[in-house]
Write an enzyme that holds these catalytic residues in place. Structure first.
Site, PDB file in Angstrom:
ATOM      1  N   ASN B 385       0.841  -1.078   0.043  1.00 44.28           N
ATOM      2  CA  ASN B 385      -0.037   0.079   0.010  1.00 44.28           C
ATOM      3  C   ASN B 385       0.858   1.260   0.103  1.00 44.28           C
ATOM      4  O   ASN B 385       1.087   1.749  -1.143  1.00 44.28           O
ATOM      5  CB  ASN B 385      -0.966   0.084   1.355  1.00 44.28           C
ATOM      6  CG  ASN B 385      -2.101   1.262   1.248  1.00 44.28           C
ATOM      7  OD1 ASN B 385      -1.726   2.229   0.186  1.00 44.28           O
ATOM      8  ND2 ASN B 385      -3.133   0.947   1.946  1.00 44.28           N
ATOM      9  N   ASP B 386       1.599   1.551   1.133  1.00 39.12           N
ATOM     10  CA  ASP B 386       2.328   2.818   1.237  1.00 39.12           C
ATOM     11  C   ASP B 386       3.383   2.860   0.303  1.00 39.12           C
ATOM     12  O   ASP B 386       3.589   4.188  -0.431  1.00 39.12           O
ATOM     13  CB  ASP B 386       2.924   2.804   2.553  1.00 39.12           C
ATOM     14  CG  ASP B 386       1.702   2.917   3.849  1.00 39.12           C
ATOM     15  OD1 ASP B 386       0.763   3.509   3.262  1.00 39.12           O
ATOM     16  OD2 ASP B 386       2.082   2.214   4.786  1.00 39.12           O
ATOM     17  N   VAL B 387       3.883   1.937  -0.166  1.00 45.23           N
ATOM     18  CA  VAL B 387       5.074   1.729  -1.156  1.00 45.23           C
ATOM     19  C   VAL B 387       4.692   2.150  -2.505  1.00 45.23           C
ATOM     20  O   VAL B 387       5.417   2.209  -3.504  1.00 45.23           O
ATOM     21  CB  VAL B 387       6.096   0.516  -1.109  1.00 45.23           C
ATOM     22  CG1 VAL B 387       6.638   0.298   0.287  1.00 45.23           C
ATOM     23  CG2 VAL B 387       5.037  -0.853  -1.498  1.00 45.23           C
ATOM     24  N   ALA B 426       1.130   2.849   7.396  1.00 44.75           N
ATOM     25  CA  ALA B 426       1.364   4.292   7.840  1.00 44.75           C
ATOM     26  C   ALA B 426       0.101   5.050   8.024  1.00 44.75           C
ATOM     27  O   ALA B 426      -0.121   6.188   8.528  1.00 44.75           O
ATOM     28  CB  ALA B 426       1.996   4.988   6.653  1.00 44.75           C
TER      29      ALA B 426
END
Lengths: 102, 459
Positions: B385-387, B426
């Site tokens: 997700n965050d990456v 995050a």
């Protein structure tokens, strides 16, 4: 401050080793592919179990009647060897998986 | 110290350096680990048997028992645990090392309290060991999910720093008085432990790998300090090696996330946990079925798979390899895009994919794959997700702004497999999911990928 200087004077070899080891550590680790970061961290973690040597020394120097020192030393050896054996075994298991198919 | 023991320690020290060096190259890594383990074994055996002390048999029996118990437990944990649980396991073992250093300090303090320099090393060992022990346990709990939330006291930075100063003040007081007072000693121990908890608790989000690496480095320093106390070279050099290795790794990880160590520790990242109200202008999402995705992939020529922590949680590393093999068999060019901090630890994805025999050469790192997303037909994001969150590029208010990401939005189609619309580690919204090129394939990674493989087999 004086005592620190005194310590350095008395332990000049240790001081040299300490500082040079820092550089060795940095050089040895530098430019490692991200692939190996986790195994490397795990391997380094196993190495930090070297503290077990100190734990064994505590036990060797303990008076057999000093129950507290023996208990603490015993625990320290157990935890230290856990770190060593577990650390190396896990690293080995991880690396076992890096088989190159060609 | 006898000459023989000194030679043994020297050999062990050399194996540590060689071992660490070899661990840094894929071909020699296994050998490096074994070499270092051999050296460690040698150092332990030498320490137990080579000395000129009069040691009663009972002590040998106790040492033998302690080594046997610890080895068996350590071995069992290491062999039994699932590969996906690796990061928290490293954290746990690391905590044990720190605890060991602290216990040594507790025993030694009363014997050396009158020597200022010795007392200083011992007290530092107790504090650092205590911090790593409790800190590692908290990190372990956070990673295995038993400690879910980011617990943060108001003004936690101020409180933490004041607390740390108080611990140091107590330490200085104990050293300067030169008197052994067990209450103060155990007070110091508790102080170190509490600080470790305060230190790790507020850190959350994607920063946990950095913390583990930092704590790992601290354990090394604690070992080195104990080495100074005993004038023991193998502990000193071994500990310092781990200390500097850990720091270098920590910095490498921070760089990968475009963060500084201070911002990780003092936490600007996790400060904006509030995600409510940010998703109103993002538009709608598009659902995809397994067969839609299968068709898209079947006719693609370039497919990139982006694995993330969701893949690890679902244990989907084998089925994703199966997917990759089927696609390759159909003439599709498949690659894996590995973000440096995908998963919970750098290299986590590599370890996982290696477990299922994915060819090393098709794992492509972020900098190398990013220019190729323009020519990619389908990107399959599995549990990441965050990456892949474009907010890192274009939303200056986002907590991950500036973090290098995989530029998957440049591909022609993006399929995202996720369990739900929940935010990533995050804790922030991801506009990629609302992109018109994106379709969402909801479900557990293993189940969804198995279905996808089934569809592809029938084509």
């Amino acid at each position: 401050m004086n005592q620190l200087l005194e310590f350095i004077k008395d332990n000049i070899q240790i001081t040299y080793i300490l500082i040079l080891s820092i550089f060795v550590g940095v050089e040895v680790i530098k430019s490692i592919p991200a692939v190996l970061h986790t195994p490397l961290m795990s391997g380094a973690n196993a190495l930090s179990g070297v503290v077990i040597v100190g734990a064994i020394l505590v036990m060797l120097h303990s008076d057999p009647n000093d129950f507290i020192a023996l208990t603490l030393g015993f625990l320290a050896v157990v935890l230290g060897i856990l770190n060593v054996v577990g650390g190396f075994a896990v690293t080995h298991r991880m690396l076992q998986m890096f088989k190159k198919k060609k | 110290m006898s000459v023989l023991l000194s030679v043994i320690y020297l050999i062990a020290t050399v194996t540590f350096v060689l071992g660490l060096n070899k661990l840094g190259h894929p071909e020699t890594a296994k050998k490096g680990n074994l070499i270092a383990a051999f050296g460690m074994g040698l150092a332990i055996i030498g320490t137990v048997f080579i000395h000129d002390l009069e040691v009663p048999t009972i002590i040998y029996v106790l040492i033998g028992a302690a080594i046997a118990i610890g080895s068996i437990i350590g071995w069992l944990i290491a062999v039994k645990v699932e590969m996906t649980k690796m990061p928290e396991l490293v954290s746990l073992f690391n905590g044990f090392g720190g605890a060991s250093a602290t216990l040594i300090g507790l025993v030694e303090f009363s014997k050396n309290v009158d020597n200022t320099m010795q007392a200083t090393t011992i007290v530092s060992g107790i504090i650092i060991g205590g911090i790593t022990f409790s800190g590692s346990l908290i990190a372990w709990g956070k990673l295995n999910g038993s400690l879910k939330s980011v617990i943060k006291l108001p003004q936690h930075n101020v409180i933490n720093n004041l607390f740390f100063i108080a611990v140091i003040a107590l330490a200085i007081f104990m050293i300067s008085t030169g008197v052994y007072n067990p209450i103060l000693l155990y007070g110091l121990l508790i102080g170190g432990l509490v600080y470790g908890i305060l230190f790790v608790l507020p850190i959350g989000g994607a920063d946990m790998p950095v913390v583990i690496s930092l704590l790992n480095s601290l354990t090394g320093i604690a070992a080195a300090i104990t080495g100074i106390l005993y004038n023991n070279m193998v502990m000193l050099v071994g500990g310092i090696l781990v200390g500097s290795a850990g720091i270098i790794l920590t910095i490498a990880m921070c760089k990968a996330m475009n963060r500084t160590l201070t911002s990780v520790i003092f936490g600007s990242f996790t400060a904006s946990k509030d995600i409510s109200g940010t998703n109103k202008t993002l538009g709608s999402i598009k659902n995809a079925t397994a067969s839609d995705t299968a068709i898209m992939m079947n006719y693609a020529s370039n497919v990139v798979i982006v694995p993330g922590y969701g893949l690890a949680v679902a244990q989907a590393q084998h089925v994703i390899h199966e997917l990759e093999e089927i696609l390759t068999g159909k003439g599709v060019n498949v690659k894996y895009a590995i973000h440096p901090v995908a998963g919970r630890m750098p290299g986590h994805m590599n370890v996982l994919l290696a477990e299922s025999n994915v060819d090393y050469s098709i794992l492509v790192e972020m900098e190398d794959i990013n220019p190729h997303f323009n020519n990619t037909d389908v990107v399959l994001v599995v549990g990441a997700n965050d990456v892949v969150n474009p907010a890192a590029h274009n939303d200056a208010s986002s907590p991950i702004y500036g973090m290098p990401i995989l530029d998957v939005e440049n591909a022609k189609h993006i399929v995202v497999n996720k369990r739900s619309m929940n935010a990533g580690y995050a804790g922030i919204e991801n506009e990629l999911f609302y992109n018109s090129k994106t379709s969402m394939l909801f479900g557990d990674a293993k189940a969804a990928l198995t279905e996808l493989v089934g569809e592809l087999k029938n084509m």
